[in-house]
Design a protein around this motif. Structure first.
Motif, PDB file in Angstrom:
ATOM      1  N   LEU A 160      41.466 -21.350  14.991  1.00 51.16           N
ATOM      2  CA  LEU A 160      41.398 -22.804  15.476  1.00 51.16           C
ATOM      3  C   LEU A 160      40.650 -22.462  16.564  1.00 51.16           C
ATOM      4  N   PRO A 161      39.069 -23.107  16.822  1.00 50.92           N
ATOM      5  CA  PRO A 161      38.834 -22.957  18.321  1.00 50.92           C
ATOM      6  C   PRO A 161      40.100 -24.260  19.277  1.00 50.92           C
ATOM      7  N   ASP A 162      39.673 -23.549  20.200  1.00 53.70           N
ATOM      8  CA  ASP A 162      40.667 -25.101  21.150  1.00 53.70           C
ATOM      9  C   ASP A 162      40.218 -26.184  21.772  1.00 53.70           C
ATOM     10  N   MET A 163      39.986 -26.856  20.659  1.00 52.46           N
ATOM     11  CA  MET A 163      38.180 -28.218  20.638  1.00 52.46           C
ATOM     12  C   MET A 163      39.590 -29.566  20.567  1.00 52.46           C
ATOM     13  N   PHE A 164      40.875 -29.542  20.544  1.00 49.69           N
ATOM     14  CA  PHE A 164      41.490 -30.949  20.086  1.00 49.69           C
ATOM     15  C   PHE A 164      42.095 -31.635  21.273  1.00 49.69           C
ATOM     16  N   GLY A 165      41.633 -31.655  22.486  1.00 44.02           N
ATOM     17  CA  GLY A 165      42.042 -32.520  23.680  1.00 44.02           C
ATOM     18  C   GLY A 165      41.549 -33.464  23.322  1.00 44.02           C
ATOM     19  N   GLN A 166      40.574 -34.141  23.594  1.00 41.20           N
ATOM     20  CA  GLN A 166      40.381 -35.276  22.964  1.00 41.20           C
ATOM     21  C   GLN A 166      40.566 -36.424  21.884  1.00 41.20           C
ATOM     22  N   LEU A 167      41.407 -35.535  21.171  1.00 42.05           N
ATOM     23  CA  LEU A 167      41.624 -36.542  19.470  1.00 42.05           C
ATOM     24  C   LEU A 167      43.465 -37.762  19.779  1.00 42.05           C
ATOM     25  N   SER A 168      42.970 -37.684  21.448  1.00 46.99           N
ATOM     26  CA  SER A 168      44.310 -38.216  21.562  1.00 46.99           C
ATOM     27  C   SER A 168      44.967 -39.291  20.725  1.00 46.99           C
ATOM     28  N   ALA A 169      43.763 -40.329  19.951  1.00 43.71           N
ATOM     29  CA  ALA A 169      43.663 -41.152  19.038  1.00 43.71           C
ATOM     30  C   ALA A 169      44.523 -40.703  16.963  1.00 43.71           C
ATOM     31  N   LEU A 170      44.161 -39.720  17.165  1.00 46.39           N
ATOM     32  CA  LEU A 170      44.809 -38.234  16.004  1.00 46.39           C
ATOM     33  C   LEU A 170      45.752 -38.571  15.499  1.00 46.39           C
ATOM     34  N   ASN A 171      46.249 -39.489  14.575  1.00 45.34           N
ATOM     35  CA  ASN A 171      47.805 -39.039  14.135  1.00 45.34           C
ATOM     36  C   ASN A 171      48.032 -38.456  12.605  1.00 45.34           C
ATOM     37  N   THR A 172      47.294 -38.138  11.227  1.00 43.65           N
ATOM     38  CA  THR A 172      46.934 -37.136  10.675  1.00 43.65           C
ATOM     39  C   THR A 172      46.553 -36.424  10.770  1.00 43.65           C
ATOM     40  N   MET A 173      46.663 -34.929  10.216  1.00 46.88           N
ATOM     41  CA  MET A 173      45.654 -33.965  10.356  1.00 46.88           C
ATOM     42  C   MET A 173      46.425 -32.986   9.488  1.00 46.88           C
ATOM     43  N   TYR A 191      31.514 -30.436  -5.132  1.00 47.30           N
ATOM     44  CA  TYR A 191      30.937 -28.831  -4.687  1.00 47.30           C
ATOM     45  C   TYR A 191      29.569 -28.781  -3.394  1.00 47.30           C
ATOM     46  N   LEU A 192      30.232 -28.913  -2.257  1.00 51.92           N
ATOM     47  CA  LEU A 192      29.836 -29.721  -1.687  1.00 51.92           C
ATOM     48  C   LEU A 192      29.239 -27.204  -0.762  1.00 51.92           C
ATOM     49  N   GLY A 193      30.210 -26.507  -0.664  1.00 51.64           N
ATOM     50  CA  GLY A 193      29.848 -24.874  -0.410  1.00 51.64           C
ATOM     51  C   GLY A 193      29.254 -25.446   1.041  1.00 51.64           C
ATOM     52  N   ASN A 194      28.949 -23.988   1.396  1.00 53.56           N
ATOM     53  CA  ASN A 194      28.482 -23.398   2.163  1.00 53.56           C
ATOM     54  C   ASN A 194      29.183 -23.977   4.090  1.00 53.56           C
ATOM     55  N   GLN A 195      28.831 -24.342   5.225  1.00 58.22           N
ATOM     56  CA  GLN A 195      28.932 -25.039   5.978  1.00 58.22           C
ATOM     57  C   GLN A 195      29.311 -26.758   6.074  1.00 58.22           C
ATOM     58  N   ILE A 196      30.405 -26.567   7.494  1.00 57.22           N
ATOM     59  CA  ILE A 196      30.607 -27.570   7.018  1.00 57.22           C
ATOM     60  C   ILE A 196      29.216 -28.087   8.652  1.00 57.22           C
ATOM     61  N   PRO A 197      28.545 -29.243   8.280  1.00 58.44           N
ATOM     62  CA  PRO A 197      27.587 -29.101   9.259  1.00 58.44           C
ATOM     63  C   PRO A 197      28.029 -29.820  10.147  1.00 58.44           C
ATOM     64  N   TYR A 198      27.366 -29.347  11.614  1.00 57.33           N
ATOM     65  CA  TYR A 198      28.001 -30.234  12.685  1.00 57.33           C
ATOM     66  C   TYR A 198      27.801 -31.463  13.236  1.00 57.33           C
ATOM     67  N   SER A 199      26.441 -31.964  12.255  1.00 59.19           N
ATOM     68  CA  SER A 199      26.329 -33.254  12.870  1.00 59.19           C
ATOM     69  C   SER A 199      27.024 -34.787  11.216  1.00 59.19           C
ATOM     70  N   LEU A 200      27.362 -34.622  12.043  1.00 55.83           N
ATOM     71  CA  LEU A 200      28.535 -35.696  11.435  1.00 55.83           C
ATOM     72  C   LEU A 200      28.836 -37.437  11.951  1.00 55.83           C
ATOM     73  N   SER A 218      31.467 -30.647  16.936  1.00 58.01           N
ATOM     74  CA  SER A 218      31.014 -32.122  17.256  1.00 58.01           C
ATOM     75  C   SER A 218      32.568 -33.158  16.665  1.00 58.01           C
ATOM     76  N   ILE A 219      33.101 -32.066  15.804  1.00 57.52           N
ATOM     77  CA  ILE A 219      34.640 -33.205  15.692  1.00 57.52           C
ATOM     78  C   ILE A 219      35.387 -32.986  16.892  1.00 57.52           C
ATOM     79  N   SER A 220      35.059 -32.366  17.680  1.00 52.14           N
ATOM     80  CA  SER A 220      36.569 -32.183  18.865  1.00 52.14           C
ATOM     81  C   SER A 220      35.685 -33.470  19.854  1.00 52.14           C
ATOM     82  N   GLN A 221      34.528 -34.630  19.866  1.00 49.66           N
ATOM     83  CA  GLN A 221      34.049 -35.168  20.160  1.00 49.66           C
ATOM     84  C   GLN A 221      34.056 -37.113  19.887  1.00 49.66           C
TER      85      GLN A 221
END
Length: 698
Positions: free
Chosen positions: A151-164, A100-109, A130-133
């Motif tokens: 969705l922000p257009d921020m997935f360009g560097q996630l070339s290793a992502l296999n499951t979303m 039960y974490l609510g609110n926004q996903i923190p940018y600092s991960l 921060s996920i885009s990095q």
């Protein structure tokens, strides 16, 4: 000698195996534990110090002295996970799903994650940039939350992502183009959202499992996706065969990044049984015909324009200055052009003696030389409505503010006045009425674009834009309302009934505001320069957490007010703002927190009117520093904490911009200050009694 060495090895072995956990990892987990309200489920965890690796904290896995995995899935914890997780640089697996974490996903991960699972946590807002990095990320799951917007257009560097897995949220709009760069994606789950447009960007991905059910997708399902495990019900797909691809488009499945809408039409497209084609295909013929028609129409328009330009002199001489009726002959000629697949230049000849045949095209001449400058084609800018902000009418806001009465005025600045507004349902907001001089000319046309940009700024320490109004020449912004007012009010408008801010609350406010600026400068892309950092723009909620306002409104800020005391030297000289001028203004605000003085106070002696000029030379002198501290603190502060706070200020207000620190360094310094501070019992006050150990953390 050998037995002695063996004995020494035995003594050192436990430390070399378990070791003491890296201090940065310890402090991050301490803060996380505090933000989760110190739950009993997290056995052996502590809000101060401790050794997660050696003491086997629940859900924590280590390698040597570094934390590598955090798995708190389905433990029933509640609260937040904090905003210091970026220091967990060795963590590759982070799972806090089904809590039960609510609110926004923190940018600092944790920045080097390979697996991130935030499913079922009640999060709202959007995905943090921060996920885009996270270039090593292979698994991303944010399903079953309340995430919304495009969705922000921020997935360009996630070339290793296999499951979303983005399923069961409230996402809207088209899929971002950068989805096409997810070159390792094999499993994608987008079902149960409100996505629109086509899924063409997914056509050339190596997908094995794709679920796009129950959205608002349209168009055709690309043929490349017909041979995978595809779930697509609950959309508005087009029926029938897909249109032929444009000329030059590679065939389906031809590889590369080119995409084309295609459906279940036969792959032969009317060719022989061997699948081979001869001559020019139907798509190519269609393209040629369309091209000829467009060229013919342009030529006809240019020549007609020349004819009417020639006759303008005669029109001006006429007593009737109305525009003459268009002659029927050119209209018929235009129809002939539209109906023909070839262009016969003779049809453009008229009764005029002038030969209107187009001259031979010279490839070395510019379009301007050929008369094309007479009809410049300027694309019309499309202003897209902000996806995450409500549109209000002027009438709505007039009623809610009692016609913007003086009784509801709660603030006034260089860009406009701010009013308290209360709607019929009891919701209270703050309405900023932008003055006309701040939004003049073309800038007024860009208001919606500015609102769109501001609405995408999401951070716990930034005031959230709720809505806007743009009608009848009025431009207004609607923000969340903070009953406690601004930091300026607490520092400078206190009376005998007010409770002064205690020291650790001041540190908390500085840290939260620093994190907001760090987000604007170093997380947002491109960076956002605030230009107007001051205590009146730091609002305080009921827990005295800071919220930076006026973010994203830099274009409305007029030239620097040198008398304000916040402006960096280079801004006062050249009017040029940078992120380093923001850092200077933040340092001045910290100086306000330390001294309780205004940045510029004409009521003081000349030597003390400018706060920075008076205080900066004394920031490293402990005796002088003790005399500078806000008298309202009554001496209740830790000396070391005060000294380190002053050190940060000294760095921020340096005259040369290049020597000022980045805001991430300021945040790091303030976090270390909090961690090292040994708060005296003398500093315990009413606010501490209410907030407990979380007083330092925002």
């Amino acid at each position: 000698m050998a037995p002695l060495l063996f004995f020494i090895f035995l003594l050192l072995a436990p430390n070399s195996i378990n070791g003491y956990t890296d201090p940065s990892d310890v402090s991050a987990l301490n803060a996380m534990y505090q933000n989760l309200n110190s739950p009993g489920q997290l056995t052996k965890w502590s809000s101060t110090a401790g050794d997660p690796c050696a003491d086997n904290w629940k859900g924590v896995t280590c390698s040597a002295s570094r934390v590598t995995q955090i798995n708190l899935s389905s433990l029933g914890v509640a609260g937040g996970i904090g905003f210091q997780l970026s220091s967990l640089t060795s963590v590759t697996d982070f799972d806090v799903s089904n809590n039960y974490l609510g609110n926004q996903i923190p940018y600092s991960l944790p920045p080097n994650l390979q697996r991130l699972n935030l499913a079922g946590c009640g999060y709202s807002g959007s995905l943090p940039y921060s996920i885009s990095q996270m270039t090593s990320l292979k698994f991303l799951n944010v399903a079953r939350n309340q995430l919304s917007g495009q969705l922000p257009d921020m997935f360009g560097q996630l070339s290793a992502l296999n499951t979303m897995d983005l399923s069961s949220n409230l996402f809207t709009g088209d899929l971002p183009e950068s989805f096409s760069l997810l070159s390792s994606a094999t499993d994608m789950y987008l079902q149960n959202n409100q996505f629109t447009g086509t899924i063409d960007v997914l056509a050339n991905l190596p997908l094995k499992n794709l679920n796009v059910a129950n959205n608002k997708f349209t168009g055709w399902v690309p043929s490349q996706l017909n041979n995978i495990n595809l779930q697509k019900d609950g959309n508005s797909w087009n029926s029938g065969p897909a249109p032929p691809p444009p000329p030059g488009t590679p065939a389906a499945g031809g590889g590369g990044r080119n995409r084309q809408p295609s459906g279940n039409s036969p792959s032969t497209n009317g060719s022989g049984g061997d699948g081979k084609k001869s001559g020019v295909g139907g798509g190519a013929i269609a393209g040629i015909v369309i091209s000829i028609l467009v060229v013919g129409a342009i030529i006809a328009f240019v020549l007609l324009k020349k004819r009417y330009k020639k006759s303008s002199t005669d029109i001006e001489k006429s007593e009737d200055h109305s525009f003459p009726p268009v002659a029927p002959q050119p209209v018929e000629e235009m129809k002939a052009v539209q109906a023909s697949s070839t262009v016969n230049t003779k049809t453009f000849e008229t009764e005029d003696a002038i030969d209107l045949k187009p001259p031979p095209f010279d490839h070395h001449k510019s379009f301007d030389d050929d008369g094309f400058s007479a009809i410049p084609i300027v694309p019309k800018k499309v202003h897209v409505a902000p996806p995450d902000a409500t549109s209000y009418s002027v009438a709505d806001l007039q009623i809610a503010t009692n016609s913007f009465s003086a009784d509801n005025l709660i603030g006034e600045g260089s860009t406009g006045r701010v009013f308290r507004a209360e709607f019929e349902d009891g919701k209270v907001v703050a309405v900023k009425k932008i003055i006309s001089s701040a939004l003049s000319g073309a800038m007024s046309d860009d208001f919606i674009d500015m609102v769109s940009d501001v609405s995408r700024l999401r951070h716990p320490n930034i005031t959230e834009l709720i809505g806007y109004c743009s009608e009848h020449g009025q431009h207004l912004l609607v923000y969340e309302f903070f009953k406690n007012g601004s930091l300026y009010d607490f520092l400078h408008l206190t009376d005998e009934y007010s409770k002064p801010l205690i020291w650790n609350t001041r540190v908390k406010i500085a840290l939260g505001a620093a994190r907001a600026l760090e987000y604007l400068h170093e997380v947002c892309s491109p960076s956002v320069i605030h230009r107007n950092i001051k205590s009146t723009n730091i609002l305080l909620d009921l827990e005295l957490n800071p919220h930076l306002s006026e973010c994203g409104l830099a274009s409305l800020v007029s030239d620097a007010d040198q008398a304000s005391g916040y402006s960096a030297p280079e801004v006062s000289m050249s009017g040029q703002y940078t992120i380093k001028s923001d850092v200077y203004s933040f340092g001045v605000t910290m100086l306000e927190l330390l001294t309780g003085r205004k940045p510029f106070d004409s009521s003081r002696t000349r030597a003390e009117q400018s706060l920075v000029r008076w205080a900066a030379p004394q920031l490293h002198d402990m005796d002088a520093l003790a005399k500078m501290v806000d008298p309202a603190l009554k001496g209740l502060y830790p000396v070391k904490s005060l000294s380190r706070f002053a050190d940060v200020i000294a760095l921020c207000v340096q005259p040369e911009p290049e020597f000022r620190p980045a805001m991430s360094e300021v945040v790091e310094a303030l976090v270390r200050l909090v961690q090292r501070a040994n708060m005296s019992k003398r500093t315990v006050g009413i606010e501490q009694g209410r907030s407990g150990n979380q007083e330092f953390m925002s």
